[in-house]
Design an enzyme around this catalytic site. Structure first.
Site, PDB file in Angstrom:
ATOM      1  N   HIS A  78      13.478   8.856  14.126  1.00  0.00           N
ATOM      2  CA  HIS A  78      13.481   9.587  15.406  1.00  0.00           C
ATOM      3  C   HIS A  78      13.069  11.042  15.208  1.00  0.00           C
ATOM      4  O   HIS A  78      12.322  11.595  16.026  1.00  0.00           O
ATOM      5  CB  HIS A  78      14.858   9.512  16.071  1.00  0.00           C
ATOM      6  CG  HIS A  78      15.290   8.117  16.400  1.00  0.00           C
ATOM      7  ND1 HIS A  78      16.578   7.794  16.779  1.00  0.00           N
ATOM      8  CD2 HIS A  78      14.604   6.939  16.393  1.00  0.00           C
ATOM      9  CE1 HIS A  78      16.657   6.486  17.008  1.00  0.00           C
ATOM     10  NE2 HIS A  78      15.476   5.951  16.768  1.00  0.00           N
ATOM     11  N   HIS A 237      11.083   2.753  23.385  1.00  0.00           N
ATOM     12  CA  HIS A 237      11.804   3.148  22.170  1.00  0.00           C
ATOM     13  C   HIS A 237      11.156   2.538  20.929  1.00  0.00           C
ATOM     14  O   HIS A 237      11.073   3.185  19.878  1.00  0.00           O
ATOM     15  CB  HIS A 237      13.286   2.773  22.206  1.00  0.00           C
ATOM     16  CG  HIS A 237      13.977   3.291  20.988  1.00  0.00           C
ATOM     17  ND1 HIS A 237      14.334   4.618  20.854  1.00  0.00           N
ATOM     18  CD2 HIS A 237      14.269   2.709  19.800  1.00  0.00           C
ATOM     19  CE1 HIS A 237      14.839   4.816  19.650  1.00  0.00           C
ATOM     20  NE2 HIS A 237      14.809   3.673  18.994  1.00  0.00           N
ATOM     21  N   ASP A 241       9.845   4.634  17.753  1.00  0.00           N
ATOM     22  CA  ASP A 241      10.109   4.291  16.348  1.00  0.00           C
ATOM     23  C   ASP A 241       8.809   4.178  15.555  1.00  0.00           C
ATOM     24  O   ASP A 241       8.701   4.689  14.438  1.00  0.00           O
ATOM     25  CB  ASP A 241      10.839   2.941  16.255  1.00  0.00           C
ATOM     26  CG  ASP A 241      12.345   3.064  16.394  1.00  0.00           C
ATOM     27  OD1 ASP A 241      12.877   4.189  16.345  1.00  0.00           O
ATOM     28  OD2 ASP A 241      12.996   2.007  16.541  1.00  0.00           O
ATOM     29  N   HIS A 264      10.489  -1.470  11.422  1.00  0.00           N
ATOM     30  CA  HIS A 264      10.322  -0.466  10.364  1.00  0.00           C
ATOM     31  C   HIS A 264       9.628  -1.040   9.127  1.00  0.00           C
ATOM     32  O   HIS A 264       8.758  -0.407   8.540  1.00  0.00           O
ATOM     33  CB  HIS A 264      11.679   0.108   9.967  1.00  0.00           C
ATOM     34  CG  HIS A 264      12.442   0.688  11.115  1.00  0.00           C
ATOM     35  ND1 HIS A 264      11.954   1.711  11.890  1.00  0.00           N
ATOM     36  CD2 HIS A 264      13.665   0.379  11.634  1.00  0.00           C
ATOM     37  CE1 HIS A 264      12.848   2.013  12.828  1.00  0.00           C
ATOM     38  NE2 HIS A 264      13.881   1.211  12.700  1.00  0.00           N
TER      39      HIS A 264
END
Length: 305
Positions: A78, A237, A241, A264
């Site tokens: 973030h 969101h 990310d 991720h």
């Protein structure tokens, strides 16, 4: 020339680690040209500096974790996303624990911190990683891909099969030539399912997680009283990310990013795949800002929304 940027003054905040539940002090400090974003564990007897780098990302199960010689800084995505959105090239990030504080679960607090510190240009050319050949990573039905593009464009699709998420849109395409990161992306919060949070707590995780820093869903609905900040906050969101995950490569990308159910781990694998093929990218600078892609100018990125 299009110049590198750092902050004008030191700023500090305090928050909690979403997994540890412990208090964390965060200090942002200006850094010289070509420093990059450097995280420093100042709580250790001898502070350890960990520069943001695609090859330093270790664990990616729940967050992006930078690692060096057994020392970790977790949940960097973030803050990295805020740095990317505001065009910050050089910054020292001092942290008193192994986790960046979660704040409100979005990048908005970090954007506010950086803007309140002030942003200044430095006398060095901003470096970009220009993707010159397509690169793709797949994992089952999930994929992430970079294609050549003169700018920075992202297209992200999620697939959560949940009544509340279905209603909000599972696909989003954004081109930062005509979109404000601060206005359109930065405030999107992380989200989780109540049953998963309970399971994670039993494993000693998510001890700091709450409706103050996440959108929480049960099987049917959003449990937060204040609802959503954006109609499509879930997919926004995931894009937030991805912007942070991609920025650990060290420079802004000139590319079109397309992803389906990426996270991720896949985002980091995509960067490693790019770096493994030297013919797939080049480092470029712009002597004349007018020749740079729209959206990377100082005013375009740093204006208060």
């Amino acid at each position: 020339m299009l110049k590198q940027r750092t902050i004008k003054s030191i700023v500090k905040t305090v928050g909690i680690g979403v997994h540890s539940g412990r208090k964390v002090e965060l200090t942002l400090r200006p850094a010289a040209p070509d420093t990059g974003i450097v995280f420093s564990r100042v709580d250790l007897p001898t502070p350890v500096d960990i520069p943001a780098s695609a090859l330093s990302i270790g664990d990616t199960r729940l967050a992006s974790v930078l690692q060096k010689d057994g020392v970790r800084v977790s949940t960097v995505e973030h803050l990295m996303s805020a740095c990317a959105g505001l065009g910050i090239d050089n910054l020292y990030v001092d942290v008193t624990a192994e986790e960046i504080p979660i704040m409100d679960g979005s990048a908005a607090t970090f954007v506010f911190l950086i803007q309140s510190a002030g942003i200044e240009e430095q006398n060095a050319a901003k470096k970009f990683i220009k993707v010159t050949k397509p690169v793709e990573i797949r994992d089952g039905d999930k994929f992430a891909r970079l294609d050549p593009y003169f700018g920075f464009r992202l297209k992200f699709t999620i697939d959560f099969r949940h009544p509340a998420v279905d209603k909000t849109g599972q696909e989003l395409e954004v081109d930062f030539a005509n979109t404000s990161y601060v206005r359109e992306i930065a405030r999107a919060r992380t989200f989780g399912f109540a049953h998963e949070v309970e399971m994670m707590r039993e494993l000693g995780l998510a001890r700091g997680g709450s409706m103050d820093n996440a959108i929480v869903l049960d099987e049917y609905r959003i449990l937060n009283n204040d609802g959503l900040r954006y109609d499509d906050e879930f997919v926004k969101h995931k894009m937030l990310d991805a912007i942070g995950d991609l920025y650990v490569i060290g420079h802004p990308l000139l590319a079109s990013y397309t992803a389906y159910k990426s996270g991720h781990g896949l985002n980091n694998a995509l960067l490693r795949e790019l770096l493994a093929h030297e013919q797939a990218y080049e480092i470029v600078t712009f002597d004349d800002p007018k020749t740079a892609p729209t959206g990377f100018g100082f005013d375009a990125q740093t204006a208060f929304a």
